[in-house]
Structure formats: structure tokens, C-alpha cells
Enzyme design. Sequence first.
Site, PDB file in Angstrom:
ATOM      1  CG  ASN A  86      -0.651  -7.731  -5.898  1.00 46.09           C
ATOM      2  OD1 ASN A  86      -0.315  -8.892  -6.097  1.00 46.09           O
ATOM      3  ND2 ASN A  86       0.188  -6.827  -5.416  1.00 46.09           N
ATOM      4  CD  GLN A  93      -6.497  -3.674  -7.191  1.00 46.11           C
ATOM      5  OE1 GLN A  93      -7.193  -4.670  -7.390  1.00 46.11           O
ATOM      6  NE2 GLN A  93      -6.537  -2.609  -7.968  1.00 46.11           N
ATOM      7  CG  HIS A  99      -1.169  -1.092  -9.645  1.00 45.76           C
ATOM      8  ND1 HIS A  99      -2.388  -0.876  -9.039  1.00 45.76           N
ATOM      9  CD2 HIS A  99      -0.412  -1.768  -8.750  1.00 45.76           C
ATOM     10  CE1 HIS A  99      -2.367  -1.404  -7.828  1.00 45.76           C
ATOM     11  NE2 HIS A  99      -1.174  -1.953  -7.620  1.00 45.76           N
ATOM     12  CG  HIS A 101       3.592  -4.471  -8.536  1.00 40.20           C
ATOM     13  ND1 HIS A 101       4.038  -3.717  -7.466  1.00 40.20           N
ATOM     14  CD2 HIS A 101       2.262  -4.642  -8.337  1.00 40.20           C
ATOM     15  CE1 HIS A 101       3.023  -3.456  -6.660  1.00 40.20           C
ATOM     16  NE2 HIS A 101       1.934  -4.006  -7.153  1.00 40.20           N
TER      17      HIS A 101
END
Length: 113
Positions: A86, A93, A99, A101
Site C-alpha cells: 500500500n 498505507q 512494507h 504484506h
Amino acid sequence: MEDCLFCKIINGQIPSDCVYEDELVYAFNDIDAQAPVHFLIVPKEHIESADDLTKDNKDLIGHIYLVAQKLAKEKGLTNGYRIVNNCKDDGGQTVNHIHFHVLGGRSMQWPPG
Ligand code: AMP
Ligand code: ZN
């Protein structure tokens, strides 16, 4: 970076359920799992979002995808999985340290909300 949740997780100031670590990345189970398997892969370097990547990060991003593949194999996700990043507000986000997922263990839906 001071005041970054994921930097604090990486340096152990905040506890996490680690699933993998090497010199470049840290991976841990998401605290609010959205699938039977749901972990996050984060670079140890503080980079805010996908929108902040540069050419210097090309190898890092390739590495993250290979770590995702290795961990997905180890977790038995033979039928596939989803890797989600995101990016910034409209991308959903909520933690401003890039990051990825990795979600699996059930069939995913499309399109996202
Ligand atoms: P995003 O919305 O893409 O920025 O994702 C942030 C993710 O971080 C969410 O899925 C949260 O559940 C997860 N998260 C937030 N705090 C923690 C934490 N302390 N440990 C593990 N995961 C967390
Ligand atoms: Zn950070």
C-alpha cells in the site's frame, strides 16, 4: 528513524513475532492478520513508501520478493499467495515505512476496496 513504528520493531524496542531476518530485511506476523498466513516484510533501511524508491533500491526490492517466495514455500502456500504494497494515503498505507504484506492460506478476492 526515531518515531517510526517499524524502525522500533526492527531494532527490538517494540516486540514482534519475527518470521525471518537477514542483513537487509526483517519479516514478522501482522498483528491484525487478514488471512491464515499474513506477515510483513520490511527493509531495515527506513524508506517511507514505494513512491520514495530510487535506482539504488532495485536490488533490495528484488530481494524482498525472493524472501517472500522463500517464506511462502516454507509456510506451505503451494496454491499461491498475494503480495501487497500500500503506497501513501490513497493506497491505504498507515505505517510510513515501506512494507510488503504477504497473505495466503485462503483464496483472495479482487478487486480490492
Ligand atoms: P498498511 O496499512 O499497508 O500501512 O499496513 C500496516 C500494517 O501493519 C497493518 O496490517 C497492521 O495490522 C500492521 N501493524 C501495525 N502495528 C503492528 C505491530 N505492532 N506488529 C505487527 N503488525 C502491525
Ligand atoms: Zn522506519
